[in-house]
Design an enzyme around this catalytic site. Structure first.
Site, PDB file in Angstrom:
ATOM      1  N   GLY A 166      26.707  43.835  62.941  1.00 22.08           N
ATOM      2  CA  GLY A 166      25.823  42.679  63.065  1.00 22.08           C
ATOM      3  C   GLY A 166      24.940  42.358  61.891  1.00 22.08           C
ATOM      4  O   GLY A 166      24.299  41.299  61.880  1.00 22.08           O
ATOM      5  N   GLU A 171      30.118  49.665  63.167  1.00 24.21           N
ATOM      6  CA  GLU A 171      31.213  48.705  63.281  1.00 24.21           C
ATOM      7  C   GLU A 171      30.946  47.481  62.394  1.00 24.21           C
ATOM      8  O   GLU A 171      30.886  46.345  62.868  1.00 24.21           O
ATOM      9  CB  GLU A 171      31.381  48.262  64.744  1.00 24.21           C
ATOM     10  N   GLY A 191      31.662  44.380  59.922  1.00 28.05           N
ATOM     11  CA  GLY A 191      32.789  43.488  59.662  1.00 28.05           C
ATOM     12  C   GLY A 191      32.450  42.503  58.574  1.00 28.05           C
ATOM     13  O   GLY A 191      32.871  42.626  57.427  1.00 28.05           O
ATOM     14  N   ARG A 192      31.617  41.511  58.936  1.00 24.05           N
ATOM     15  CA  ARG A 192      31.226  40.460  57.995  1.00 24.05           C
ATOM     16  C   ARG A 192      30.640  41.029  56.706  1.00 24.05           C
ATOM     17  O   ARG A 192      30.935  40.533  55.615  1.00 24.05           O
ATOM     18  CB  ARG A 192      30.199  39.547  58.681  1.00 24.05           C
ATOM     19  N   ARG A 250      33.959  27.522  60.987  1.00 22.45           N
ATOM     20  CA  ARG A 250      32.582  27.982  61.091  1.00 22.45           C
ATOM     21  C   ARG A 250      31.543  26.861  60.997  1.00 22.45           C
ATOM     22  O   ARG A 250      30.579  26.858  61.771  1.00 22.45           O
ATOM     23  CB  ARG A 250      32.278  29.057  60.041  1.00 22.45           C
ATOM     24  N   CYS A 264      41.312  14.568  62.627  1.00 18.64           N
ATOM     25  CA  CYS A 264      40.775  13.445  63.406  1.00 18.64           C
ATOM     26  C   CYS A 264      39.692  13.895  64.382  1.00 18.64           C
ATOM     27  O   CYS A 264      39.842  13.815  65.613  1.00 18.64           O
ATOM     28  CB  CYS A 264      41.910  12.726  64.139  1.00 18.64           C
ATOM     29  N   GLU A 265      38.618  14.413  63.842  1.00 17.10           N
ATOM     30  CA  GLU A 265      37.432  14.824  64.606  1.00 17.10           C
ATOM     31  C   GLU A 265      36.210  14.595  63.736  1.00 17.10           C
ATOM     32  O   GLU A 265      36.227  14.929  62.548  1.00 17.10           O
ATOM     33  CB  GLU A 265      37.496  16.316  64.969  1.00 17.10           C
TER      34      GLU A 265
END
Length: 424
Positions: free
Chosen positions: A239, A275, A277-278, A314, A346-347
């Site tokens: 985190g 743990e 990650g990022r 993101r 197309c959003e």
């Protein structure tokens, strides 16, 4: 060495020009620095080298086999949340005895495979999961080593979609229920209680949430041990956030995080599991894209690029900021514009930046979207029938395509036409 820098006005990853890669494989594509991945992992391990610990990389951040192989060679374990991630970890030669299985919805098939592989630990997140795991362990004649993932009811102060430690989040066992659930586990066949786990969220940039959570966890460990339960490993999850804005230094750094770890759990006579990650891969990757058009509306200028939200979701999913820079630097006196950088999907949510100041681009210019190594390619999709884009790994002055761009023929052939609709 900064692996992301300009040389002679051209953005390089290590000693490889992004323009050279773009010329060879076309845009858009992800590009990772092998040096940055390895150095981030090594730095994380080094800061805890005085604590008995195991670093289990969170595969969900970036699951490419080449990335996993780099980390496996450095001794990393794996935090997994699915059968696919378990199979990826084992294919990358991460030993089963270094694998932690987290997640709220483990299936029978997943539990069975993990039991057969004899992984280090299941982080159990509910009583029904505990009961199912017990029955499957008995069926296979195995002992399932478990920790309970505790929900400490702590707000991580991060984006609501990445907070996981509040009472109303779907994750973990509520901390007040822990003594009762540990007692239940001790009475079930096929279960060996070995520890406790916690993960309160992702991209946490302040120390207070960790301070509060670790304090609550350490007190709970004292209670559980007094009840006779074995707690020989403490999984603190991950985190710790990264700076997405180059000039944003208002974030929790590893040293401050490590201070909290030592304050609350170093002296609890247990191995500590991390743990991350990022923090390992986030700033080790970029997304490279080409400018298609500059479009003026009544009140805005849109820079339309060939990457889209299906490639990097993101910004629209988490309202996240990514630095965006030209691959080839503009002339010293080039004009700046305020622009929305958007994709072709197309959003209206298909954007990478709004009202961003950049040097005025033109069609064919290349842009580098920074901090895209985590939760980029792994969350990509094929909306609007767009192909999955390549991933590239750089080592010094050469690069390898570590995931190829899919072809339209292969993509369309995944669909099956029923015989009654066939024109043949």
């Amino acid at each position: 060495m900064n692996p992301f820098d300009y040389k002679d006005g051209v953005f390089h990853v290590e000693n490889t020009s992004l323009k050279k890669i773009a010329d060879a494989i076309r845009t858009p594509f992800y590009c990772y620095s092998s040096v940055k991945i390895a150095s981030q992992y090594t730095e994380f391990c080094k800061i805890f080298d005085d604590i008995p610990s195991l670093v289990c990389y969170a595969i969900k951040a970036n699951s490419n086999q080449a990335v996993l192989r780099i980390l496996a060679r450095l001794g990393a374990g794996a935090d997994i949340v699915s059968e696919g991630e378990l199979r990826r970890a084992r294919a990358a030669f991460i030993p089963a005895e270094k694998i932690i299985f987290s997640g709220v919805g483990k299936t029978i098939r997943e539990l069975d495979l993990a039991l057969v592989e004899d992984i280090l630990c299941f982080n159990v997140e509910s009583e029904p999961e505990l009961e199912l795991l017990s029955s499957r362990a008995v069926t296979y004649g195995r002992k399932a080593r478990i920790s309970f993932r505790i929900n400490p009811d702590i707000d991580a102060g991060t984006h609501s979609k990445t907070a996981t430690g509040r009472a109303d989040d779907k994750f973990g066992i509520f901390w007040r229920d822990a003594p009762r659930v540990y007692k239940k586990a001790a009475q079930l066949p096929g279960i060996e209680v070995t520890g406790i786990a916690m993960h309160i969220g992702s991209q946490i940039i302040k120390s207070q949430p960790f301070d509060d959570a670790f304090s609550r966890l350490s007190k709970l460990i004292t209670i559980l041990r007094a009840d006779g339960h074995t707690i020989k490993q403490i999984d603190l999850g991950g985190g710790v956030g990264i700076p997405y804005e180059r000039d944003n230094y208002n974030q929790l750094n590893l040293k401050a995080y490590a201070t909290l770890v030592r304050k609350y759990v170093k002296n609890l006579d247990a191995r500590i599991i991390f743990e991350p990650g990022r923090i390992i891969v986030g700033n080790a990757g970029i997304l490279v894209t080409e400018v298609l058009y500059l479009k003026k509306s009544r009140n805005r200028i849109f820079t339309i690029i060939d990457a889209a939200m299906n490639d990097l979701i993101r910004p629209t999913l988490y309202e996240s900021w990514h630095e965006i820079e030209p691959v080839v630097l503009a002339a010293a006196h080039a004009p700046y514009i305020t622009t929305d950088i958007v994709g072709p999907v197309c959003e209206s949510g298909d954007y990478f930046a709004k009202e961003r100041q950049i040097t005025r681009p033109k069609s064919g210019d290349l842009l580098a979207i920074r901090s895209a190594g985590a939760y980029g390619a792994v969350q990509s999709g094929t909306y609007n029938s767009r192909l999955l884009i390549p991933e590239v790994l750089v080592k010094e002055n050469h690069f390898d395509v570590i995931r190829s761009r899919t072809s339209f023929d292969d993509f369309i052939s995944l669909d099956h036409i029923p015989e009654w609709l066939s024109d043949e």
